[in-house]
Design an enzyme around this catalytic site. Structure first.
Site, PDB file in Angstrom:
ATOM      1  N   HIS A   1       0.939  -1.307   0.079  1.00  0.00           N
ATOM      2  CA  HIS A   1       0.013  -0.068  -0.102  1.00  0.00           C
ATOM      3  C   HIS A   1       0.846   1.392   0.033  1.00  0.00           C
ATOM      4  O   HIS A   1       0.339   2.252   0.780  1.00  0.00           O
ATOM      5  CB  HIS A   1      -1.013  -0.086   1.279  1.00  0.00           C
ATOM      6  CG  HIS A   1      -1.964  -1.062   1.389  1.00  0.00           C
ATOM      7  ND1 HIS A   1      -3.206  -1.006   0.967  1.00  0.00           N
ATOM      8  CD2 HIS A   1      -1.808  -2.419   1.585  1.00  0.00           C
ATOM      9  CE1 HIS A   1      -3.705  -1.876   0.977  1.00  0.00           C
ATOM     10  NE2 HIS A   1      -3.038  -2.937   1.212  1.00  0.00           N
TER      11      HIS A   1
ATOM     12  N   ASP B   1       0.178  -6.075   5.669  1.00  0.00           N
ATOM     13  CA  ASP B   1      -1.002  -6.679   4.780  1.00  0.00           C
ATOM     14  C   ASP B   1      -0.826  -6.652   3.409  1.00  0.00           C
ATOM     15  O   ASP B   1      -0.042  -5.541   2.540  1.00  0.00           O
ATOM     16  CB  ASP B   1      -2.419  -6.467   5.474  1.00  0.00           C
ATOM     17  CG  ASP B   1      -2.617  -4.811   4.885  1.00  0.00           C
ATOM     18  OD1 ASP B   1      -1.863  -3.984   5.095  1.00  0.00           O
ATOM     19  OD2 ASP B   1      -4.073  -4.662   4.616  1.00  0.00           O
ATOM     20  N   GLU B   2      -1.390  -7.466   2.957  1.00  0.00           N
ATOM     21  CA  GLU B   2      -1.743  -7.309   1.176  1.00  0.00           C
ATOM     22  C   GLU B   2      -0.631  -6.978   0.292  1.00  0.00           C
ATOM     23  O   GLU B   2      -0.475  -5.907  -0.377  1.00  0.00           O
ATOM     24  CB  GLU B   2      -2.966  -6.493   0.914  1.00  0.00           C
ATOM     25  CG  GLU B   2      -4.084  -6.911   1.691  1.00  0.00           C
ATOM     26  CD  GLU B   2      -5.177  -5.664   1.468  1.00  0.00           C
ATOM     27  OE1 GLU B   2      -5.153  -4.907   1.270  1.00  0.00           O
ATOM     28  OE2 GLU B   2      -6.463  -6.387   1.961  1.00  0.00           O
ATOM     29  N   ILE B   3       0.536  -7.870   0.341  1.00  0.00           N
ATOM     30  CA  ILE B   3       1.614  -7.511  -0.395  1.00  0.00           C
ATOM     31  C   ILE B   3       1.562  -8.152  -1.892  1.00  0.00           C
ATOM     32  O   ILE B   3       0.985  -9.278  -1.894  1.00  0.00           O
ATOM     33  CB  ILE B   3       2.981  -8.168   0.268  1.00  0.00           C
ATOM     34  CG1 ILE B   3       3.085  -7.764   1.768  1.00  0.00           C
ATOM     35  CG2 ILE B   3       4.132  -7.724  -0.464  1.00  0.00           C
ATOM     36  CD1 ILE B   3       3.257  -6.308   2.044  1.00  0.00           C
ATOM     37  N   GLU B   4       2.014  -7.543  -2.917  1.00  0.00           N
ATOM     38  CA  GLU B   4       1.879  -7.987  -4.088  1.00  0.00           C
ATOM     39  C   GLU B   4       3.602  -8.177  -4.549  1.00  0.00           C
ATOM     40  O   GLU B   4       4.139  -7.429  -5.073  1.00  0.00           O
ATOM     41  CB  GLU B   4       1.288  -7.121  -5.013  1.00  0.00           C
ATOM     42  CG  GLU B   4       1.187  -7.500  -6.489  1.00  0.00           C
ATOM     43  CD  GLU B   4       0.807  -8.932  -6.613  1.00  0.00           C
ATOM     44  OE1 GLU B   4       1.557  -9.748  -7.022  1.00  0.00           O
ATOM     45  OE2 GLU B   4      -0.501  -9.122  -6.275  1.00  0.00           O
TER      46      GLU B   4
END
Length: 527
Positions: free
Chosen positions: A253, A326-329
Site C-alpha cells: 500500500h 498486509d496485502e503484499i503484491e
C-alpha cells in the site's frame, strides 16, 4: 442509602440487560440498581472534585454543556424531594498519562440529595460522567431536568481495555474538524482508541519535517495535516480518554510514499506485467522496496520524528505503533534487478523471506523507540510462531488465526471483516452486536490475550458527507460488545437502548443513521 432503599422498590440487575430494569445507558453498565423516585436537578448544578486536574476541569466543562443544553430552565423543583445540585468526583489516581493499561473502572451513586462518582483515574471519571449524562432527562412540559428511578447505584468497568475505531484518512481526506467530531462521538460510546490509518496507496496527507516531500503524495495541497494538526488531534483525543494509535502500513500500500521519493518504490514496478492490482482501488499494488537502504532511512527518520525515539513521547504518545504488513503484491518486486541481487546476497529463495526481512527490521526499529508493534495478521500467517512474540496481531480475515495466535502466546486485537467492517453496508447493527470476538476461547488465560477489538471504517466509499451515518449506530454495537459483560447479548433488550442512544447522538449534533437503514429514514417517525 440504606434508609432510602428501605422505602423504595429497588431492582438490582447484575450482568443483565433491560429485562427487569429500564435504563437508557449505552453501553450497558456491568452492575446497577435503581429505585422508583424521580429527582429534580438544579439549574445551577455543578460537577465538583478535589483533584487538581486540567483534564478533569475540561471534562466538567464539556459534560455541563452536553448534559444541560437548555439555558432557560427556571423550575428548581418538580418533585417533593430535595433538588440535586452537585456531583462530586473522587479520583484515586490523578495521573493524566493514557495508555492501554490505564484503568477505567468507576462507581456512580445518585440519591435524591447527592451524587458521587468514585473513579480509579481521571479517564475512569469521564466514563462515569458519560453515564450520568445519559441518566439526566429534560422534561419540557415542566421545564426541569430530572433523573428518573432514583436512587441509582452503578458499578462499572470495561470488559476489554482496547475498544477502537479505525479511521482511514488516505482514501478520502477528513479535516481536523471532522476528526474532532468523530472523537466526540466515540467518547459518548466509551470507545477509547482511534486507530488512525493515516496513509495508504492513494494519499500521504501528513507533514514530515524529516522528509518534507512525503506529503507530495496528498490528494491536493489543501488536503494535508500539518504537524500541529496531528498534535491537536492527539490531544483532543486524550482529553476525551481516547488513545491515538497511528498506522503506517508497509511494505504494501505504498504508492503515495513514492510520489515525493520515487526511489522508495521498486525499480520497474510500473512496467512489470506481474504487478497486479489486488486492492479495491488503484494503485494499491505497489510495495516499498525492501532492498533499498534509503527505505529504512526514511522510515526510521519519520518514526523517530513521530515518537521522539522513546516511550510515551513525541507527536504520537501511545505505546502502540501499527506498521501494517498486509496485502503484499510480490510481483511488483519481480522486475527489479536490485531486489533480485539483494535476495541473492541474503540467500532468500522466496518473496516471503524478503517480506519478513522488512517486517522484522521495521519491528526492531519501532521496538527500539519504546513502542509495541501492531501488525495485521498477514505477518503471523507468513511467519507463524517465529514472529516476534512482542507483536500484537491485528486479526481481520480469520478467527481461526486468532485462536492459533493466542494459543501460541500472542496478544491480539480483533477487527474481523465479516462482522466489524463498517464498509460492509449490508450488515446492520445486529451483525455487529452478535459477534463475540472470544466466543470460541474457553481458557481464561487465552481470553486475556485478546486486548479487544475495533470497528474498521475504511474510506474507499466514504467521505465527510456520509462519515457519521457510516459509523453510527453500528459502531455503538461494537462499543457495547467490548464494554459490557459477556452475558449482555439480547438484541431485544438492546434495541430500545440503542434507539435512545441514536436519538442522543442526534441531539448532540452527530448525524447517526437510523437503526434500520443506513441511507436514511424509511418512513415518518421519531428519531
Amino acid at each position: 442509602m440504606t434508609s432510602i432503599m428501605a422505602t423504595t422498590v429497588v431492582v438490582v440487575c447484575l450482568f443483565l440487560s433491560c429485562v427487569c430494569c429500564q435504563i437508557n445507558v449505552w453501553p450497558l453498565p456491568q452492575t446497577y440498581s435503581h429505585g422508583t423516585t424521580p429527582v429534580s436537578v438544579s439549574p445551577s448544578f455543578q460537577f465538583t472534585s478535589k483533584t487538581n486536574s486540567h483534564t478533569m476541569r475540561e471534562a466538567f466543562k464539556r459534560y455541563t454543556a452536553l448534559t444541560f443544553t437548555r439555558t432557560d430552565v427556571s423550575n428548581t423543583k418538580q418533585y417533593d424531594e430535595a433538588v440535586l445540585s452537585t456531583l462530586d468526583v473522587i479520583i484515586t489516581d490523578p495521573s493524566e498519562d493514557l495508555q492501554l493499561d490505564t484503568r477505567e473502572d468507576y462507581t456512580l451513586v445518585v440519591t435524591s440529595t447527592s451524587a458521587t462518582i468514585n473513579a480509579s483515574t481521571v479517564y475512569a471519571a469521564m466514563r462515569g460522567l458519560e453515564t450520568f449524562s445519559q441518566l439526566v432527562q429534560y422534561n419540557i412540559s415542566a421545564n426541569v431536568y430530572t433523573i428518573q428511578q432514583a436512587p441509582w447505584s452503578i458499578s462499572d468497568h470495561p470488559r476489554f481495555p482496547h475498544r477502537g475505531l479505525l479511521m482511514d484518512t488516505s482514501r478520502h481526506f477528513f479535516s481536523v474538524h471532522y476528526l474532532h467530531k468523530l472523537l466526540d462521538s466515540m467518547s459518548y460510546a466509551k470507545m477509547n482508541v482511534l486507530h488512525w490509518h493515516i496513509v495508504d496507496a492513494q494519499s500521504f496527507p501528513m507533514q514530515s519535517a524529516a522528509y518534507p516531500l512525503l506529503w507530495k503524495g496528498a490528494w491536493s495541497p489543501s488536503e494535508r495535516y500539518t504537524t500541529q494538526d496531528v498534535k491537536d488531534v492527539v490531544e483532543y483525543a486524550r482529553l476525551r480518554g481516547i488513545r491515538v494509535v497511528p498506522e503506517f502500513d508497509g511494505p504494501g500500500h505504498a504508492y503515495a510514499w513514492g510520489v515525493g521519493y520515487p526511489s522508495l518504490l521498486p525499480q520497474g514496478y510500473n512496467i512489470s506485467s506481474k504487478c497486479d492490482d489486488t486492492c479495491p482501488v488503484n494503485p494499491c499494488n505497489v510495495p516499498l522496496d525492501p532492498s533499498n537502504e534509503f527505505t529504512y532511512q526514511v522510515l526510521e527518520g519519520l518514526f523517530t520524528e513521530l515518537t521522539a525515539g522513546k516511550q510515551g513521547a513525541g507527536i504520537f504518545t501511545d505505546n502502540m505503533f501499527h506498521t501494517g504488513g498486509d496485502e503484499i503484491e510480490p510481483g511488483c518486486w519481480s522486475g527489479s534487478p536490485q531486489i533480485a541481487q539483494f535476495m541473492k546476497q541474503h540467500s532468500f529463495t522466496s518473496y516471503d523471506e524478503l517480506y519478513m526481512y522488512f517486517v522484522n527490521r521495521v519491528a526492531g526499529m519501532v521496538k527500539g523507540m519504546g513502542r509495541q508493534v501492531v501488525n495485521w495478521e498477514s505477518t503471523y500467517t507468513t511467519a507463524g510462531n517465529t514472529l516476534d512474540k512482542g507483536t500484537i496481531v491485528n486479526i481481520y480475515l480469520s478467527m481461526d488465526v486468532m485462536e492459533k495466535a493466542v494459543g501460541s502466546g500472542y496478544q491480539c486485537i480483533v477487527s474481523f471483516a465479516n462482522a466489524w467492517y463498517l464498509d460492509n453496508v449490508g450488515n446492520n447493527w445486529t451483525v455487529f452486536y452478535n459477534f463475540n470476538p472470544v466466543a470460541n476461547l474457553t481458557d481464561p488465560s487465552l481470553v486475556k490475550l485478546v486486548l479487544g477489538g475495533e470497528a474498521s471504517n475504511w474510506g474507499e466509499t466514504m467521505d465527510p458527507t456520509n462519515l457519521f451515518a457510516r459509523v453510527w449506530p453500528r459502531a455503538a454495537a461494537v462499543a457495547e460488545r467490548l464494554w459490557s459483560a459477556a452475558s449482555v447479548t439480547s438484541l431485544t433488550d438492546a434495541l430500545p437502548r440503542l434507539h435512545a442512544f441514536r436519538c442522543m447522538l442526534i441531539d448532540r449534533d452527530i448525524p447517526s443513521a437510523p437503526l434500520d437503514n443506513l441511507a436514511g429514514p424509511l418512513a415518518p417517525g421519531s428519531c
